[in-house]
Design an enzyme around this catalytic site. Structure first.
Site, PDB file in Angstrom:
ATOM      1  NE  ARG A 137      -3.182  56.116  -4.881  1.00 29.84           N
ATOM      2  CZ  ARG A 137      -3.431  56.112  -3.565  1.00 29.84           C
ATOM      3  NH1 ARG A 137      -3.544  54.954  -2.910  1.00 29.84           N
ATOM      4  NH2 ARG A 137      -3.578  57.243  -2.897  1.00 29.84           N
ATOM      5  NE  ARG A 138       2.380  60.676  -5.073  1.00 31.26           N
ATOM      6  CZ  ARG A 138       2.622  61.575  -4.115  1.00 31.26           C
ATOM      7  NH1 ARG A 138       3.884  61.828  -3.770  1.00 31.26           N
ATOM      8  NH2 ARG A 138       1.625  62.193  -3.509  1.00 31.26           N
ATOM      9  CB  CYS A 157       6.096  53.235 -30.841  1.00 31.66           C
ATOM     10  SG  CYS A 157       6.528  53.790 -32.500  1.00 31.66           S
ATOM     11  NE  ARG A 177       4.877  57.804 -31.403  1.00 38.68           N
ATOM     12  CZ  ARG A 177       4.960  57.492 -32.694  1.00 38.68           C
ATOM     13  NH1 ARG A 177       3.868  57.437 -33.429  1.00 38.68           N
ATOM     14  NH2 ARG A 177       6.125  57.218 -33.245  1.00 38.68           N
ATOM     15  CB  SER A 178       1.517  54.687 -33.391  1.00 40.46           C
ATOM     16  OG  SER A 178       1.457  54.126 -34.681  1.00 40.46           O
ATOM     17  CG  ASN A 188       5.997  46.574 -28.939  1.00 37.36           C
ATOM     18  OD1 ASN A 188       5.350  47.202 -29.764  1.00 37.36           O
ATOM     19  ND2 ASN A 188       7.327  46.675 -28.882  1.00 37.36           N
ATOM     20  CG  HIS A 218      -1.446  51.251 -37.628  1.00 35.18           C
ATOM     21  ND1 HIS A 218      -1.045  52.062 -36.585  1.00 35.18           N
ATOM     22  CD2 HIS A 218      -0.304  50.852 -38.258  1.00 35.18           C
ATOM     23  CE1 HIS A 218       0.277  52.159 -36.578  1.00 35.18           C
ATOM     24  NE2 HIS A 218       0.746  51.437 -37.582  1.00 35.18           N
ATOM     25  CB  ILE A 219      -4.004  45.871 -40.013  1.00 33.43           C
ATOM     26  CG1 ILE A 219      -4.201  45.187 -38.646  1.00 33.43           C
ATOM     27  CG2 ILE A 219      -3.562  44.842 -41.055  1.00 33.43           C
ATOM     28  CD1 ILE A 219      -5.322  44.174 -38.630  1.00 33.43           C
ATOM     29  CB  ALA A 274       5.051  50.788 -43.832  1.00 35.54           C
TER      30      ALA A 274
END
Length: 275
Positions: A137-138, A157, A177-178, A188, A218-219, A274
């Site tokens: 589990r590591r 990201c 994270r984003s 991804n 986000h969009i 962006a």
């Protein structure tokens, strides 16, 4: 209908209908004309993909699987932080004159660490554990190294993977994270689905689930009309991913070892990015 399309449609509708706008907030990202790139977002989006059931590539618009695989091999197999080792220009905006993106992504995976079993970098540690102790589990990879963040041209990201074998199937959790949903979501997903397939194949395991956790999903404002167009499109059945059966070494895979059979999709759209 491809289940990847269903997940994407449901997620986008939720963000657009229930998300929070960044209007009034301090925003880093800009459009190429210097305009602030505002977003509407949801926090803590979790999507699950059963890789044993189908390959999770969307059909609403095409995803360039070869280019996506090339990038994930650049990071995980070549462990490179130089765009000269990459066969696309998607990282050009974050590279210096020498082509380096700093101590990010592949650089972090190339660092060797000492363990009681020997010295491994993070990728080789995963491969070792899946062969010698698959039910551990590591089995975790983490590229968010705070010591080196100030020397990264872009903070990671998609920054960590947790691998877990259950009932002879290799599952994985991808933490991000984003994410720019229109530009990068299916890109991804396809990348890390292929990564799980590769690790499973060389470890004599079946593929299980890929769980994608996005902290800030986000969009962008200029993407909203494009998303709305996609949501009106017809969807198609998922294609079949065929992997070269002769490869049993992770470091021998190339983009040519992966073929999509029966991939049908809507037309491509032009997407502003962006920065």
């Amino acid at each position: 209908m491809s289940k990847a399309d269903f997940i994407f449609i449901k997620m986008c509708r939720d963000i657009l209908e229930n998300g929070t706008s960044s209007e009034g907030e301090v925003v880093r990202a800009k459009w190429s004309d210097g305009t602030t790139a505002h977003t509407i977002k949801k926090f803590g989006v979790v999507n699950r993909y059963d890789l044993g059931e189908e390959f999770p590539i969307m059909t609403l618009r095409p995803t360039n699987l070869k280019a996506a695989i090339d990038e994930v091999l650049w990071i995980w197999q070549k462990k490179s932080n130089n765009i000269k080792d990459l066969n696309s220009r998607i990282w050009d905006s974050w590279a210096d004159e020498a082509g380096s993106i700093g101590k990010a992504y592949g650089y972090q995976l190339s660092i060797k660490h000492k363990y009681k079993e020997g010295e491994f970098d993070q990728v080789d540690r995963v491969l070792y554990d899946l062969k010698h102790n698959p039910y551990s589990r590591r089995i975790i990879v983490n590229m968010y190294n705070h010591q080196d963040l100030n020397e990264m041209h872009l903070y990671p990201c998609a920054y960590s993977m947790t691998f877990n074998v259950t009932g002879g199937k290799l599952n994985a959790v991808l933490n991000q994270r984003s994410q720019d949903i229109l530009v990068a979501n299916n890109w991804n997903i396809c990348q890390y689905a292929v990564l799980v397939h590769m690790f499973a194949k060389v470890s004599n395991l079946e593929v299980g689930e890929l769980v994608h956790v996005i902290a800030d999903a986000h969009i962008y404002d200029r993407h909203i009309p494009l998303i709305n167009e996609l949501l009106k499109r017809p969807v198609y059945d998922a294609p079949k991913l065929v992997i070269n059966g002769n490869k049993d070494n992770f470091y021998e895979f190339s983009v040519d070892d992966f073929i999509l059979e029966g991939y049908q999709s809507g037309s491509q759209i032009k997407i502003p990015v962006a920065i």
